[in-house]
Write a protein that holds these residues in place. Structure first.
Motif, mmCIF file in Angstrom:
data_model
loop_
_atom_site.group_PDB
_atom_site.id
_atom_site.type_symbol
_atom_site.label_atom_id
_atom_site.label_comp_id
_atom_site.label_asym_id
_atom_site.label_seq_id
_atom_site.Cartn_x
_atom_site.Cartn_y
_atom_site.Cartn_z
ATOM 1 N N ASP A 1 3.201 3.978 -2.961
ATOM 2 C CA ASP A 1 3.500 4.308 -4.124
ATOM 3 C C ASP A 1 4.782 5.115 -4.105
ATOM 4 O OD1 ASP A 1 2.279 4.618 -6.662
ATOM 5 O OD2 ASP A 1 1.801 6.909 -6.365
ATOM 6 N N TYR B 1 0.344 1.990 -9.475
ATOM 7 C CA TYR B 1 1.610 2.069 -8.860
ATOM 8 C C TYR B 1 2.626 2.865 -9.537
ATOM 9 C CZ TYR B 1 5.717 0.523 -6.424
ATOM 10 O OH TYR B 1 6.950 0.478 -5.770
ATOM 11 N N CYS B 2 3.197 3.800 -9.192
ATOM 12 C CA CYS B 2 4.069 4.786 -9.724
ATOM 13 C C CYS B 2 5.506 4.411 -9.252
ATOM 14 C CB CYS B 2 3.653 6.102 -9.546
ATOM 15 S SG CYS B 2 2.183 6.635 -10.257
ATOM 16 N N ARG B 3 6.527 4.142 -9.928
ATOM 17 C CA ARG B 3 7.821 3.988 -9.576
ATOM 18 C C ARG B 3 8.535 5.425 -9.624
ATOM 19 N NH1 ARG B 3 6.211 -0.539 -12.058
ATOM 20 N NH2 ARG B 3 6.236 -2.318 -10.941
ATOM 21 N N HIS C 1 -5.981 3.620 -0.616
ATOM 22 C CA HIS C 1 -5.580 2.306 -0.011
ATOM 23 C C HIS C 1 -6.291 2.161 1.620
ATOM 24 C CE1 HIS C 1 -2.614 1.024 -2.634
ATOM 25 N NE2 HIS C 1 -1.584 1.837 -2.147
ATOM 26 N N GLY D 1 9.173 4.628 -5.854
ATOM 27 C CA GLY D 1 10.252 3.807 -5.375
ATOM 28 C C GLY D 1 10.622 2.566 -6.168
ATOM 29 N N ALA E 1 0.858 -1.267 0.165
ATOM 30 C CA ALA E 1 0.001 -0.034 -0.068
ATOM 31 C C ALA E 1 0.806 1.178 0.128
ATOM 32 C CB ALA E 1 -0.877 -0.031 1.445
ATOM 33 N N HIS F 1 -4.350 8.782 -3.671
ATOM 34 C CA HIS F 1 -4.010 7.436 -3.822
ATOM 35 C C HIS F 1 -3.671 6.695 -2.368
ATOM 36 C CE1 HIS F 1 -1.364 4.169 -5.843
ATOM 37 N NE2 HIS F 1 -0.709 4.243 -4.511
ATOM 38 N N GLU F 2 -3.243 7.392 -1.655
ATOM 39 C CA GLU F 2 -2.825 6.842 -0.284
ATOM 40 C C GLU F 2 -4.243 6.573 0.449
ATOM 41 O OE1 GLU F 2 -0.353 5.250 0.272
ATOM 42 O OE2 GLU F 2 0.985 6.076 -1.201
ATOM 43 N N ILE G 1 10.154 2.313 2.890
ATOM 44 C CA ILE G 1 10.108 0.928 3.377
ATOM 45 C C ILE G 1 11.337 -0.117 3.167
ATOM 46 C CG2 ILE G 1 7.572 1.043 3.671
ATOM 47 C CD1 ILE G 1 7.376 -0.987 1.125
ATOM 48 N N GLU H 1 -1.135 11.865 -4.851
ATOM 49 C CA GLU H 1 -0.481 10.805 -3.810
ATOM 50 C C GLU H 1 -1.492 10.684 -2.761
ATOM 51 O OE1 GLU H 1 1.887 8.684 -4.423
ATOM 52 O OE2 GLU H 1 1.857 9.621 -6.339
ATOM 53 N N HIS I 1 12.524 4.354 -1.846
ATOM 54 C CA HIS I 1 12.035 5.326 -1.167
ATOM 55 C C HIS I 1 10.628 4.969 -1.553
ATOM 56 C CE1 HIS I 1 12.448 6.651 -5.375
ATOM 57 N NE2 HIS I 1 11.259 7.121 -5.217
ATOM 58 N N VAL I 2 9.769 5.976 -0.803
ATOM 59 C CA VAL I 2 8.194 5.916 -1.113
ATOM 60 C C VAL I 2 7.653 7.236 -1.161
ATOM 61 C CG1 VAL I 2 7.579 3.479 -0.229
ATOM 62 C CG2 VAL I 2 7.444 5.460 1.336
ATOM 63 N N TYR I 3 6.766 7.533 -2.039
ATOM 64 C CA TYR I 3 6.188 8.928 -1.977
ATOM 65 C C TYR I 3 4.988 8.852 -0.871
ATOM 66 C CZ TYR I 3 8.041 9.275 -6.707
ATOM 67 O OH TYR I 3 8.769 9.066 -7.963
ATOM 68 N N GLY I 4 4.542 7.778 -0.628
ATOM 69 C CA GLY I 4 3.519 7.619 0.535
ATOM 70 C C GLY I 4 3.227 6.296 0.781
ATOM 71 N N GLU I 5 2.688 6.042 1.707
ATOM 72 C CA GLU I 5 2.237 4.660 2.301
ATOM 73 C C GLU I 5 0.998 4.706 3.052
ATOM 74 O OE1 GLU I 5 4.716 2.448 5.229
ATOM 75 O OE2 GLU I 5 3.580 0.684 4.925
ATOM 76 N N ALA I 6 0.353 3.570 3.053
ATOM 77 C CA ALA I 6 -1.139 3.543 4.065
ATOM 78 C C ALA I 6 -1.009 2.279 4.689
ATOM 79 C CB ALA I 6 -2.219 3.854 2.859
#
Lengths: 321, 181
Positions: free
Chosen positions: A293, B154-156, B138, A295, A291, B134-135, B89, B131, B94-99
């Motif tokens: 986005d 999902y964006c890399r 989730h 990376g 969950a 998006h989060e 994580i 973002e 890296h992450v732009y965001g997490e939920a």
């Protein structure tokens, strides 16, 4: 004053010396450039010597397996053609380039043996030592979802690659995906020089902690050189998988047939993307749905995610079941 | 900003440390319009040093989410935390965001969304809002979507973020409606 033919030859030679490393051509099975362009960048030794007007090389500068070379030698024997060696002998002594310079395997050097390569110690040294110690020239590298796929390399579905070197040897190694997935190997179990590799059969092995994995060979051929640097320090493969991290140099007289069975660049790019999707599915099956986005996956995915099963990973991605 | 009077559940936008309240309000406005819930802007965490990883020089977003969910006020439906710190994580760079999937808390980092100095503020805000939606998706139990234009894709990279739309695809829209009802 130079003739136009000499100008063309000089330009072609200059083109080939842009890099001083051995083997800096991008050899592809399918010709993308026109024959005229190829004559500029990959002139056959018969053309470069001036023995024939136009001929580009389409055999990776491997004269020993070249049908054109064999036919021309026959014409020379029949007295119908001047040999490329005799053509070069007509030049001033300092303009008599070594044949390895003409085929871009070596920076410009003058032939000191009157083109009697069979008695030339440099020829022997190049074939036996130099060519295997030199890394492949840098190619443009594309990135697929965080994994590098270089242009000019051919890929096998067991995550190995093959690239053609000038002179007709094939270098092979593990791809960026496999190395990032499995992490730095504690040891590589590499066969000796002279051992025959068979495509789709286990060619070498790697060890990580208590885990072992067979790696399928991407090509048929006899090993002519093993990368001792990678054998002693497997981390070299991880840090430079397509350069210093090569594993073997292989000889096979049917290069075109051998590489036809592998994926070209476009196919490799699409396949790598699919493999990343499969890997992400596997990661989610272990770590739960992602969950997040942004990376890309960090190197040593196996080491960073202890829940991943080594056997399942290697069976699925190295195809070594 | 507080339009949470009454007993309706609300989405809490929570700037972390010194993150701009003004920008948080703008993000809250956009998220509120999108999901149709009242928005409250309130800092819940003054610092996130507990999540700092010195080896990576980044902040572990999963730890921040755990902390945030334990601080959720009454009637708070979802928490959207915003930070300018670089998040990670363990298996990703890296992450732009997490939920928290189907949970309460999510976090978005602006750290890598604004890497080009010549980028307009509106463009950066657009990325942050994408973002955030998006989060929050989730937290409503939406998974990643294969549709490249869906906001749940999902964006890399930032190119991927810019390419996707600021809306759910029809399938994710249905799933979101089910989850919200």
């Amino acid at each position: 004053m130079r003739t136009q033919r000499e100008e063309t030859t000089a330009q072609a030679v200059e083109n080939r010396y842009n890099s001083t490393t051995l083997g800096n051509q991008v050899w592809k099975l399918k010709q993308e450039k026109s024959d005229k362009e190829d004559q500029q960048v990959k002139p056959c030794i018969w053309m470069a010597s001036g023995a024939v007007a136009k001929k580009s090389c389409n055999n990776f500068f491997d004269c020993t397996s070249c049908k054109y070379d064999a036919a021309m030698e026959q014409k020379v024997a029949d007295g119908k053609q001047i040999s490329w060696q005799d053509s070069m002998r007509r030049r001033e002594s300092m303009e008599r380039l070594c044949r390895h310079s003409m085929t871009m395997r070596m920076v410009p050097r003058v032939c000191a043996y009157n083109y009697n390569c069979s008695s030339c110690d440099f020829d022997q040294y190049l074939e036996d030592v130099l060519s295997h110690r030199t890394k492949h020239a840098a190619f443009a590298i594309d990135n697929v979802k965080g994994f590098n796929v270089p242009q000019g390399y051919y890929f096998h579905s067991g995550h190995t690659w093959a690239v053609i070197e000038n002179g007709g040897h094939i270098k092979v190694g593990l791809d960026d995906f496999a190395l990032k997935l499995l992490g730095k190997a504690d040891a590589l179990d590499m066969p000796m020089i002279g051992v025959e590799l068979n495509r789709n059969m286990p060619g070498w092995g790697l060890k990580r902690r208590d885990n072992l994995a067979d790696v399928l060979s991407p090509v048929d051929g006899v090993i002519v050189q093993v990368n001792e640097k990678a054998r002693r320090n497997p981390g070299v493969a991880n840090s430079d998988p397509y350069g210093d991290g090569w594993l073997f140099s292989v000889h096979n007289s049917d290069i075109k047939g051998t590489l036809k069975a592998l994926m070209d660049h476009d196919e490799s790019m699409a396949w790598t993307g699919e493999e990343v999707n499969r890997l992400e599915e596997m990661i989610e099956s272990v770590a739960g749905p992602m969950a997040t986005d942004g990376g890309i996956l960090l190197p040593d995915i196996y080491g960073n995610l202890p829940g991943l099963d080594w056997k399942q990973l290697t069976r699925l991605f190295l195809k070594n079941s | 900003m507080d339009n949470t009077k009454g007993k309706l559940p609300f989405i809490l936008v929570s700037p972390i440390e010194k993150f701009s309240i003004e920008l948080s309000v703008k993000i809250g406005d956009a998220v509120g319009d999108f999901f149709g819930y009242p928005i409250k802007v309130l800092p819940l965490l003054q610092e996130i040093d507990f999540a700092f990883n010195s080896d990576r020089d980044q902040y572990h977003s999963t730890l921040i989410l755990e902390k945030l969910s334990s601080l959720a006020p009454e009637r708070c439906l979802k928490i959207l935390a915003i930070t300018d710190k670089d998040l990670f994580i363990p298996i990703l760079t890296h992450v732009y965001g997490e939920a928290q999937l189907n949970g309460i808390a999510c976090i978005v980092s602006t750290n890598r969304l604004n890497t080009d100095l010549q980028l307009s503020k509106n463009k950066v805000l657009e990325r942050i809002i994408k973002e955030s939606i998006h989060e929050l998706g989730h937290t409503f139990n939406l998974r990643h979507c294969k549709d490249h234009s869906c906001i749940m894709h999902y964006c890399r990279s930032l190119e991927d973020v810019d390419l996707k739309s600021n809306n759910y695809c029809r399938y994710c829209e249905v799933l979101l409606s089910d989850a919200m009802n």
